[in-house]
Design a protein around this motif. Structure first.
Motif, PDB file in Angstrom:
ATOM      1  N   PHE A 125      26.907  37.237  33.979  1.00  0.00           N
ATOM      2  CA  PHE A 125      27.364  36.780  35.386  1.00  0.00           C
ATOM      3  C   PHE A 125      28.779  36.512  35.079  1.00  0.00           C
ATOM      4  CE2 PHE A 125      22.762  35.910  36.213  1.00  0.00           C
ATOM      5  CZ  PHE A 125      22.676  36.911  37.234  1.00  0.00           C
ATOM      6  N   ASP A 126      29.555  36.849  35.862  1.00  0.00           N
ATOM      7  CA  ASP A 126      31.035  36.548  35.998  1.00  0.00           C
ATOM      8  C   ASP A 126      31.130  35.058  36.255  1.00  0.00           C
ATOM      9  OD1 ASP A 126      32.154  39.120  35.394  1.00  0.00           O
ATOM     10  OD2 ASP A 126      32.787  39.201  37.633  1.00  0.00           O
TER      11      ASP A 126
ATOM     12  N   GLU B 174      28.783  33.132  44.623  1.00  0.00           N
ATOM     13  CA  GLU B 174      29.082  34.834  44.763  1.00  0.00           C
ATOM     14  C   GLU B 174      29.513  35.142  43.425  1.00  0.00           C
ATOM     15  OE1 GLU B 174      31.107  36.144  48.026  1.00  0.00           O
ATOM     16  OE2 GLU B 174      30.162  34.889  49.453  1.00  0.00           O
ATOM     17  N   THR B 175      29.071  36.006  42.715  1.00  0.00           N
ATOM     18  CA  THR B 175      29.281  36.468  41.370  1.00  0.00           C
ATOM     19  C   THR B 175      28.887  38.218  41.159  1.00  0.00           C
ATOM     20  OG1 THR B 175      29.033  36.048  39.044  1.00  0.00           O
ATOM     21  CG2 THR B 175      27.293  35.736  40.422  1.00  0.00           C
ATOM     22  N   ARG B 176      29.310  38.506  40.073  1.00  0.00           N
ATOM     23  CA  ARG B 176      28.914  39.849  39.897  1.00  0.00           C
ATOM     24  C   ARG B 176      28.240  39.951  38.266  1.00  0.00           C
ATOM     25  NH1 ARG B 176      31.563  44.100  42.257  1.00  0.00           N
ATOM     26  NH2 ARG B 176      31.799  45.421  40.325  1.00  0.00           N
ATOM     27  N   VAL B 177      27.314  40.913  38.152  1.00  0.00           N
ATOM     28  CA  VAL B 177      26.594  41.162  36.776  1.00  0.00           C
ATOM     29  C   VAL B 177      26.878  42.164  36.243  1.00  0.00           C
ATOM     30  CG1 VAL B 177      24.419  41.993  37.754  1.00  0.00           C
ATOM     31  CG2 VAL B 177      24.287  40.669  35.687  1.00  0.00           C
TER      32      VAL B 177
ATOM     33  N   THR C 111      28.271  50.069  37.103  1.00  0.00           N
ATOM     34  CA  THR C 111      28.323  49.315  35.913  1.00  0.00           C
ATOM     35  C   THR C 111      28.630  48.076  36.179  1.00  0.00           C
ATOM     36  OG1 THR C 111      30.915  49.832  35.999  1.00  0.00           O
ATOM     37  CG2 THR C 111      29.633  51.402  34.497  1.00  0.00           C
ATOM     38  N   ALA C 112      28.421  47.526  37.281  1.00  0.00           N
ATOM     39  CA  ALA C 112      28.616  46.019  37.725  1.00  0.00           C
ATOM     40  C   ALA C 112      27.987  46.035  39.196  1.00  0.00           C
ATOM     41  CB  ALA C 112      29.949  45.746  38.018  1.00  0.00           C
ATOM     42  N   LEU C 113      27.412  44.735  39.362  1.00  0.00           N
ATOM     43  CA  LEU C 113      26.704  44.591  40.768  1.00  0.00           C
ATOM     44  C   LEU C 113      26.832  43.344  41.230  1.00  0.00           C
ATOM     45  CD1 LEU C 113      24.064  46.113  42.448  1.00  0.00           C
ATOM     46  CD2 LEU C 113      22.635  44.556  41.056  1.00  0.00           C
ATOM     47  N   ASP C 114      27.362  43.317  42.451  1.00  0.00           N
ATOM     48  CA  ASP C 114      27.314  41.976  43.232  1.00  0.00           C
ATOM     49  C   ASP C 114      26.044  41.116  43.383  1.00  0.00           C
ATOM     50  OD1 ASP C 114      30.368  42.325  43.476  1.00  0.00           O
ATOM     51  OD2 ASP C 114      30.069  43.598  45.367  1.00  0.00           O
TER      52      ASP C 114
END
Length: 206
Positions: free
Chosen positions: A51-52, A80-83, A95-98
């Motif tokens: 996670f960011d 709220e982040t991105r993995v 390549t990333a997901l909210d």
């Protein structure tokens, strides 16, 4: 007779409620970390998802307990982040997901020096909800626990500054599917993940 007993009970409880202090704290924080492993179904290799580090927002509700130096606490938070996976496992190209992460937990605070100000330790437990975006991917509700400490600085009789540092552990079901719609073969291969949150908020005391 039942109505009379209810009135007597209310008469006994009202002074207790009136004497109990209630605190409401909206807070803003910054959350770090959150790594876990996934694998493709039937594969022996795993990869890390991360996670960011992003800000978090939330609210705590505290009620004084009868025992000096203790408060009950309700903790609600949102991040709220991105993995990020090392391979596009969610869809053929992503390549990333909210992801939006929610916590709803209940527990308490303990002030070693008594009272309801100064240094404290905290412990709450409850639920973490993981909501991937866009809609249509699978949400996950998992058990979680938060442990930490902080400080409450009185500014006036009804106003305080609150500072927290907490570690949040979210349990995962190894073998359960990751954020997927139909056709995703990725599954969790980790018992859980840990995040660290530093936050500050303004407390209103009633």
């Amino acid at each position: 007779m039942g109505q009379r007993h209810s009135l007597l009970l209310a008469a006994c409880l009202l002074p207790m409620v009136a004497q109990a202090g209630v605190e409401l704290t909206p807070f803003a924080g910054y959350r770090l970390g959150g790594d876990f492993e996934v694998r493709s179904a039937g594969a022996s290799t795993t990869e890390d998802l991360t996670f960011d580090d992003t800000r978090s927002l939330g609210l705590t509700l505290n009620v004084d307990l009868a025992e000096t130096g203790k408060q009950a606490e309700l903790y609600v938070a949102r991040q709220e982040t991105r993995v990020h996976p090392s391979e596009p496992i969610f869809t053929p190209t992503a390549t990333a997901l909210d992801v939006v992460i929610y916590q709803l937990q209940f527990g308490g605070l303990y002030f070693p020096e008594g009272g309801t100000t100064g240094a404290f330790v905290s412990g709450v437990a409850g639920l973490t909800r993981l909501e991937p975006k866009p809609d249509g991917l699978r949400n996950h509700n998992r058990a979680s626990i938060s442990l930490g400490g902080g400080y409450k600085l009185p500014l006036s009789q009804n106003l305080l500054m609150r500072f927290d540092l907490r570690g949040i552990y979210t349990a995962l079901d190894s073998g359960a599917s990751v954020f997927c719609s139909g056709g995703c073969a990725a599954v969790f291969d980790s018992s859980g993940f840990i995040q660290v949150e530093a936050s500050a908020g303004l407390t209103l005391r009633f």
